[in-house]
Enzyme design. Structure first.
Site, PDB file in Angstrom:
ATOM      1  N   HIS A   1       0.788  -1.353   0.181  1.00 27.96           N
ATOM      2  CA  HIS A   1      -0.024   0.234  -0.069  1.00 27.96           C
ATOM      3  C   HIS A   1       0.306   1.558  -0.173  1.00 27.96           C
ATOM      4  O   HIS A   1       0.546   1.869  -0.667  1.00 27.96           O
ATOM      5  CB  HIS A   1      -0.647  -0.088   1.217  1.00 27.96           C
ATOM      6  CG  HIS A   1      -1.620   1.247   1.185  1.00 27.96           C
ATOM      7  ND1 HIS A   1      -2.934   1.190   0.825  1.00 27.96           N
ATOM      8  CD2 HIS A   1      -1.178   2.410   2.037  1.00 27.96           C
ATOM      9  CE1 HIS A   1      -2.968   2.860   1.252  1.00 27.96           C
ATOM     10  NE2 HIS A   1      -2.443   3.425   2.112  1.00 27.96           N
ATOM     11  N   GLU A   2       1.678   1.078   0.649  1.00 23.95           N
ATOM     12  CA  GLU A   2       2.671   2.446   0.878  1.00 23.95           C
ATOM     13  C   GLU A   2       3.681   2.259  -0.581  1.00 23.95           C
ATOM     14  O   GLU A   2       3.550   4.127  -0.588  1.00 23.95           O
ATOM     15  CB  GLU A   2       3.473   2.268   2.535  1.00 23.95           C
ATOM     16  CG  GLU A   2       3.057   2.214   3.310  1.00 23.95           C
ATOM     17  CD  GLU A   2       1.899   3.768   4.104  1.00 23.95           C
ATOM     18  OE1 GLU A   2       2.851   4.369   3.294  1.00 23.95           O
ATOM     19  OE2 GLU A   2       1.199   3.245   4.284  1.00 23.95           O
TER      20      GLU A   2
ATOM     21  N   HIS B   1       1.623   4.421  -3.355  1.00 25.90           N
ATOM     22  CA  HIS B   1       1.679   6.047  -3.174  1.00 25.90           C
ATOM     23  C   HIS B   1       3.068   6.483  -3.745  1.00 25.90           C
ATOM     24  O   HIS B   1       2.557   7.046  -4.369  1.00 25.90           O
ATOM     25  CB  HIS B   1       1.945   6.376  -1.474  1.00 25.90           C
ATOM     26  CG  HIS B   1       0.744   6.183  -1.021  1.00 25.90           C
ATOM     27  ND1 HIS B   1      -0.275   7.052  -0.997  1.00 25.90           N
ATOM     28  CD2 HIS B   1       0.230   5.317   0.287  1.00 25.90           C
ATOM     29  CE1 HIS B   1      -1.434   7.008  -0.461  1.00 25.90           C
ATOM     30  NE2 HIS B   1      -0.947   6.037   1.184  1.00 25.90           N
TER      31      HIS B   1
ATOM     32  N   GLU C   1      -5.200   7.128  -1.112  1.00 28.54           N
ATOM     33  CA  GLU C   1      -5.557   6.122  -0.520  1.00 28.54           C
ATOM     34  C   GLU C   1      -6.600   4.400  -0.906  1.00 28.54           C
ATOM     35  O   GLU C   1      -5.675   3.871  -0.677  1.00 28.54           O
ATOM     36  CB  GLU C   1      -5.830   6.688   0.823  1.00 28.54           C
ATOM     37  CG  GLU C   1      -5.879   7.314   2.034  1.00 28.54           C
ATOM     38  CD  GLU C   1      -3.716   7.223   2.522  1.00 28.54           C
ATOM     39  OE1 GLU C   1      -3.868   5.762   2.127  1.00 28.54           O
ATOM     40  OE2 GLU C   1      -3.362   7.826   2.443  1.00 28.54           O
TER      41      GLU C   1
END
Length: 421
Positions: A278-279, A282, A358
């Protein structure tokens, strides 16, 4: 006139507090939709009855505090002006030295100390609340230490920012906002660059991830995503909190992947890999740059509006506010008041965009790892650890949530995995 302003401000604040109390505790709603009851997104399926009750109580109190404390800070700024405290701070500061930088530092110290003392009871209540509900594990001395570090870090940065700001105002009372914005760009990048190596270590100890097998898995995932990264760091947060977190921070050579030790202790490898993916999402989708661009755009608009409002208010109400000229350092509380109001008013917009990013990062993580089940259980554990509210009232979501609600995140991931029911 000042007395009248003060009474009106107090009455408006009182009415606002009553409205927010009724909304948060009685009207706002936030119950689980019937269609999602009994699914993986329903907290009743993964939280005990006691945890559900604690989550509801804790979330309501925190939400109420958020909506009350921010306008309370505006009220404090207003009273600092109306009561002549800002003028007195300026008088004391200028009487001690002829150096403008030292005068600014002295004024800021007096103002910052006053604000710290006035708001300390609320900060302490928040700390005590977190301890009561089992989120914080931090002892009082450690909490005070972090508070003192916060004070001096913010003070040091504010001395630089305010000194440059008022120098620009003196040089150009009409276009200072534009020049200030232009300087915001390199300053923001510089702060982001030094944050992981200078500021963050003041609060916690960072060290290379001890679990080398997990580190290898994370670095392999980063390689698949074409993310340059040599080390993963862990930070000792267990002595301060039971909450879970992981993030990517910094820019350039100072960028790093960071995992809280609480996350390492309570999540499985697959759950951690999903969070890391997930990070990484970004990074891959360049959210940090889009976020920076959005921040700079909103800062430009905000500074322009602030400049217009300050000029108008000082010209019309300068006597009531005890401000003669915009370039007087005593006008700083007015600057802080206006910018704080604008920041609060614009938060639904910035939060909406953040929630979009997100969501994109969640989708990227699922595509990269294929770990839908791990994603669901990770979200559930995050909810339990922080006693998070999975489906907050609308105003709370608009003003507080920079991430999609856990109800939305779990439901979306579970639906793709076919484990919704």
């Amino acid at each position: 006139m000042a007395k009248k302003w003060g009474i009106v401000a107090l009455l408006l604040f009182g009415l606002y507090v009553i409205f927010m109390y009724m909304y948060i505790f009685h009207i706002g709603g936030g119950s689980i939709p019937q269609a999602l009851k009994g699914t993986a997104a329903d907290p009743a399926m993964f939280m005990s009855e006691r945890e559900l009750n604690l989550s509801g109580e804790y979330s309501q109190i925190r939400n109420f505090l958020f909506f009350v404390v921010t306008p309370l800070e505006w009220l404090v700024y207003l009273f600092v002006l109306l009561m002549g405290l800002s003028r007195w701070f300026e008088k004391v500061a200028t009487s001690q030295t002829k150096w403008t930088l030292l005068q600014n530092a002295a004024y800021l110290f007096l103002l910052s100390l006053f604000l710290y003392l006035v708001l300390f009871p609320i900060d302490y209540y928040r700390y005590a609340l977190s301890k009561k509900y089992g989120i914080s594990t931090q002892d009082f001395s450690s909490w005070m230490r972090d508070g003192v570090i916060d004070f001096w870090v913010n003070f040091g940065m504010m001395v630089i920012i305010v000194s440059v700001l008022y120098w620009l105002i003196k040089k150009s009372t009409k276009r200072w906002w534009l020049y200030a914005w232009l300087l915001t760009i390199p300053f923001s990048i510089f702060v982001m660059f030094i944050q992981p190596v200078v500021i963050d270590p003041l609060y916690n100890d960072f060290y290379p991830l001890k679990n080398k097998e997990l580190e290898e898995k994370i670095l392999t995932l980063a390689e698949q995503a074409n993310i340059p990264s040599e080390h993963v760091y862990e930070v000792n947060m267990a002595e301060k909190t039971n909450a879970l977190n992981a993030y990517v921070t910094g820019v350039g050579s100072n960028s790093r992947i960071v995992l809280w030790d609480t996350t390492l202790n309570r999540l499985t490898d697959n759950e951690i890999l999903f969070i890391m993916a997930h990070e990484m999402g970004h990074y891959v989708e360049k959210h940090i740059y889009f976020g920076m661009a959005g921040y700079l755009l909103m800062t430009l608009v905000g500074l322009w509006i602030t400049a217009k409002l300050m000029t108008w208010m000082i010209a019309r109400y300068g006597r009531v506010l005890n401000i003669k000229k915009i370039n007087d350092i005593r006008s700083l509380p007015l600057f802080l008041l206006i910018t704080s109001v604008l920041l609060f008013a614009s938060s639904p917009i910035s939060n909406y965009y953040s929630r979009y990013q997100e969501t994109r990062a969640d989708e990227y993580a699922i595509a990269l790892t294929g770990q839908n089940e791990a994603a669901v259980t990770a979200f559930q554990k995050l909810t339990k650890a922080g006693l998070s509210e999975v489906n907050p009232p609308l105003l709370v979501k608009l003003f507080r949530y920079s991430h999609p609600t856990m109800l939305e995140r779990i439901d979306k991931v579970a639906e793709k995995e076919g484990q919704k029911k």
